[in-house]
Scaffold this active site. Structure first.
Site, PDB file in Angstrom:
ATOM      1  N   LYS A   1      -7.961   6.896 -19.636  1.00 43.30           N
ATOM      2  CA  LYS A   1      -8.199   7.494 -21.030  1.00 43.30           C
ATOM      3  C   LYS A   1      -6.869   7.095 -21.678  1.00 43.30           C
ATOM      4  O   LYS A   1      -6.539   6.362 -22.025  1.00 43.30           O
ATOM      5  CB  LYS A   1      -8.836   8.805 -20.745  1.00 43.30           C
ATOM      6  CG  LYS A   1      -9.718   8.852 -19.486  1.00 43.30           C
ATOM      7  CD  LYS A   1     -11.033   8.273 -19.642  1.00 43.30           C
ATOM      8  CE  LYS A   1     -12.016   8.245 -18.636  1.00 43.30           C
ATOM      9  NZ  LYS A   1     -12.473   9.374 -17.916  1.00 43.30           N
TER      10      LYS A   1
ATOM     11  N   ASP B   1      -6.981  19.090 -14.321  1.00 43.16           N
ATOM     12  CA  ASP B   1      -7.465  17.753 -14.566  1.00 43.16           C
ATOM     13  C   ASP B   1      -6.993  17.691 -16.067  1.00 43.16           C
ATOM     14  O   ASP B   1      -7.571  18.183 -16.920  1.00 43.16           O
ATOM     15  CB  ASP B   1      -8.702  17.526 -14.528  1.00 43.16           C
ATOM     16  CG  ASP B   1      -9.281  16.184 -14.890  1.00 43.16           C
ATOM     17  OD1 ASP B   1      -8.234  15.464 -15.689  1.00 43.16           O
ATOM     18  OD2 ASP B   1     -10.193  15.549 -14.492  1.00 43.16           O
TER      19      ASP B   1
ATOM     20  N   TYR C   1     -16.135  17.713 -15.242  1.00 42.45           N
ATOM     21  CA  TYR C   1     -16.550  16.286 -15.425  1.00 42.45           C
ATOM     22  C   TYR C   1     -17.407  15.785 -14.377  1.00 42.45           C
ATOM     23  O   TYR C   1     -17.544  16.372 -13.372  1.00 42.45           O
ATOM     24  CB  TYR C   1     -15.201  15.499 -15.222  1.00 42.45           C
ATOM     25  CG  TYR C   1     -15.326  13.840 -15.213  1.00 42.45           C
ATOM     26  CD1 TYR C   1     -15.693  13.124 -16.187  1.00 42.45           C
ATOM     27  CD2 TYR C   1     -15.224  12.957 -14.078  1.00 42.45           C
ATOM     28  CE1 TYR C   1     -15.835  11.846 -16.185  1.00 42.45           C
ATOM     29  CE2 TYR C   1     -15.468  11.966 -13.947  1.00 42.45           C
ATOM     30  CZ  TYR C   1     -15.676  11.279 -14.975  1.00 42.45           C
ATOM     31  OH  TYR C   1     -16.044   9.839 -14.890  1.00 42.45           O
TER      32      TYR C   1
ATOM     33  N   ARG D   1       0.799  -1.416  -0.013  1.00 46.25           N
ATOM     34  CA  ARG D   1       0.058  -0.322  -0.040  1.00 46.25           C
ATOM     35  C   ARG D   1       0.861   1.366   0.072  1.00 46.25           C
ATOM     36  O   ARG D   1       0.568   2.294  -0.518  1.00 46.25           O
ATOM     37  CB  ARG D   1      -1.084  -0.065   1.271  1.00 46.25           C
ATOM     38  CG  ARG D   1      -1.641   1.366   1.261  1.00 46.25           C
ATOM     39  CD  ARG D   1      -3.073   1.271   2.102  1.00 46.25           C
ATOM     40  NE  ARG D   1      -3.111   0.261   3.286  1.00 46.25           N
ATOM     41  CZ  ARG D   1      -2.154   0.606   4.414  1.00 46.25           C
ATOM     42  NH1 ARG D   1      -1.622   1.698   4.497  1.00 46.25           N
ATOM     43  NH2 ARG D   1      -2.189  -0.362   5.306  1.00 46.25           N
TER      44      ARG D   1
HETATM   45  C1  LIG Z   1     -12.820   9.659 -16.600  1.00 47.17           C
HETATM   46  C2  LIG Z   1     -12.529  10.846 -16.075  1.00 47.17           C
HETATM   47  C3  LIG Z   1     -12.266  11.300 -14.814  1.00 47.17           C
HETATM   48  C4  LIG Z   1     -12.506  10.206 -13.670  1.00 47.17           C
HETATM   49  O1  LIG Z   1     -11.466   8.983 -13.812  1.00 47.17           O
HETATM   50  P1  LIG Z   1     -11.758   7.501 -13.328  1.00 47.17           P
HETATM   51  O2  LIG Z   1     -10.661   6.803 -13.761  1.00 47.17           O
HETATM   52  O3  LIG Z   1     -13.280   6.992 -14.330  1.00 47.17           O
HETATM   53  O4  LIG Z   1     -12.028   7.497 -11.939  1.00 47.17           O
HETATM   54  C5  LIG Z   1     -12.047  12.297 -14.108  1.00 47.17           C
HETATM   55  N1  LIG Z   1     -11.584  13.546 -15.090  1.00 47.17           N
HETATM   56  C6  LIG Z   1     -11.869  13.562 -16.449  1.00 47.17           C
HETATM   57  C7  LIG Z   1     -11.671  14.549 -17.361  1.00 47.17           C
HETATM   58  C8  LIG Z   1     -12.352  12.123 -17.001  1.00 47.17           C
HETATM   59  O5  LIG Z   1     -12.493  11.950 -18.332  1.00 47.17           O
END
Ligand SMILES: *Cc1c(COP(=O)(O)O)cnc(C)c1O
Length: 408
Positions: A224, A199, A127, A74
């Site tokens: 992503k 982000d 988001y 962890r």
């Molecule tokens: C998908 C996404 C998230 C969240 O991420 P997860 O891996 O699904 O928890 C946060 N910000 C953006 C812009 C995203 O596209």
């Protein structure tokens, strides 16, 4: 388990971190870092790829004297360390931290930086999951938020209060692809003793490195573009400075939302091809944008590469190219938008983005369902596509069929 907070992972030199190429990496280009940073042939076997260290605990040479700084997985795991160091190097930050999901990473940022009574500024097309985390979870812990058009620096500055602790920026935003000026936001944040968090999921570090423009923390859903193959869920944070990074690391270990070694390995594997994937995806997205602009059923196209796009100039300044996501509105409203999504075949109807296969979605009913009826809800006639690596001609043929309402 012995609590291991006092035991810090070893401080490594560039050569230890990156092996024989370490000395070269200081000046290396992105593509080189993506393949090598954080990774070196395994010292025991020579394996050129970091092994999947499927292990929970580590033998100690004597009491409280771990052999290589690892005590319990962890707190740290060598496969995860390789990913974390690679991410830090790609974003130009001092510390990378990998999480079980993008949302786990976001939760760690908010709860490391904010205290009850603090206020945060978020994009008004943030988001959906970020909105839900703030609106449904963190408000119960005394954190308040204000949604603003994040590209409008005047509106952002006017929303800062004495309680504002951080400005949360997504750029390009999801799903409307608004572009925010990272440097301007960093200046507003720092003038008010706040932190700027970006982000960077939509752009990926290949297209944009927010820390260069003054961001304090970069957040990723590695699910992503970084992972890139729709085969694993993960998240990451990169901190500009060591002190903030250590304090988030303390929370990462305390809260425990870490990725498995296998997920860390898959993400690291995906990152090696990020640059070539992104190049192709940006090029195809631009071609599809032109097709959509000329289609009679399409009422509006949102893509930062368009000269008419609100944030085009800013995107030019801070991004290498304009990304692989295109959103567009159709004449006829929600029912037509839903019909087009349902009719696409090569574009898979699915949430998520950034992978090798092209996806299509209806943000209001899918990714952003949690924002319906709120101020941050996307338009009902909006469709978002994530462009993959298929042939541009095949993708355009599929969209063309779907827009005509016919199926093959
Ligand atoms: C998908 C996404 C998230 C969240 O991420 P997860 O891996 O699904 O928890 C946060 N910000 C953006 C812009 C995203 O596209």
């Amino acid at each position: 388990m012995v609590d291991s907070e006092q035991i810090k992972p070893p401080r490594s030199s560039a050569r230890q971190l990156f092996g024989p190429v370490g000395d070269l990496l200081g000046s290396a280009a992105f593509e080189t870092l993506a393949v090598h940073a954080g990774q070196h042939p395994d010292s025991a076997t020579g394996a050129v790829v970091p092994p999947i260290y499927a292990v929970s605990t580590y033998a100690q040479d004597s009491v409280a004297n771990p052999r290589a700084g690892y005590v319990y997985s962890r707190q740290g795991n060598p496969t995860r360390t390789a990913l974390e160091n690679c991410l830090a190097s790609l974003e130009g930050g001092l510390m990378g931290l990998a999480f079980a999901s993008g949302m786990a990473a976001e939760d760690a940022v908010f709860r490391t930086i904010c205290r009850p009574g603090d206020h945060v500024i978020i994009p008004d097309d943030v988001y959906g999951g970020t909105f839900r985390l703030l609106d449904k979870v963190l408000t119960r812990w005394g954190i308040s938020y204000t949604p603003v058009p994040i590209w409008d620096t005047g509106a952002v500055a006017a929303s800062v209060t004495g309680a504002t602790r951080l400005i949360w920026c997504e750029t390009p935003t999801n799903p409307l692809l608004g572009v925010a000026d990272i440097r301007a936001l960093a200046n507003i944040a720092h003038d008010s003793e706040c932190l700027l968090v970006v982000d960077n999921t939509f752009a990926s570090p290949y297209l944009q490195q927010p820390i260069k423009f003054g961001a304090d923390v970069v957040v990723h859903s590695t699910t992503k573009y970084l992972g890139g193959h729709s085969d694993t869920v993960g998240g990451a944070l990169v901190a500009k400075d060591e002190e903030l990074g250590q304090s988030i690391k303390f929370h990462q270990n305390s809260m425990g939302a870490i990725p498995s070694p296998f997920d860390a390995w898959l993400t690291l594997r995906g990152i090696k091809t990020l640059a070539v994937r992104m190049e192709r995806q940006c090029a195809t997205a631009a071609t599809i944008t032109t097709f959509l602009q000329n289609h009679p059923l399409v009422s509006r196209v949102y893509y930062p590469g368009l000269l008419t796009h609100q944030g085009h100039e800013t995107a030019r300044r801070q991004m290498r190219s304009f990304g692989g996501i295109v959103s567009f509105a159709v004449h006829g409203g929600e029912s037509v938008a839903i019909r087009v999504c349902n009719a696409a075949r090569l574009f898979t109807l699915a949430e998520s983005l950034g992978a090798v296969e092209s996806l299509i979605s209806h943000p209001l009913r899918m990714t952003h369902a949690s924002t319906a009826d709120s101020v941050v809800a996307p338009p009902a006639d909006l469709i978002r596509i994530s462009v993959g690596l298929e042939s541009p001609d095949d993708l355009i043929a599929d969209l063309s069929r779907a827009l005509q309402g016919t199926t093959p």
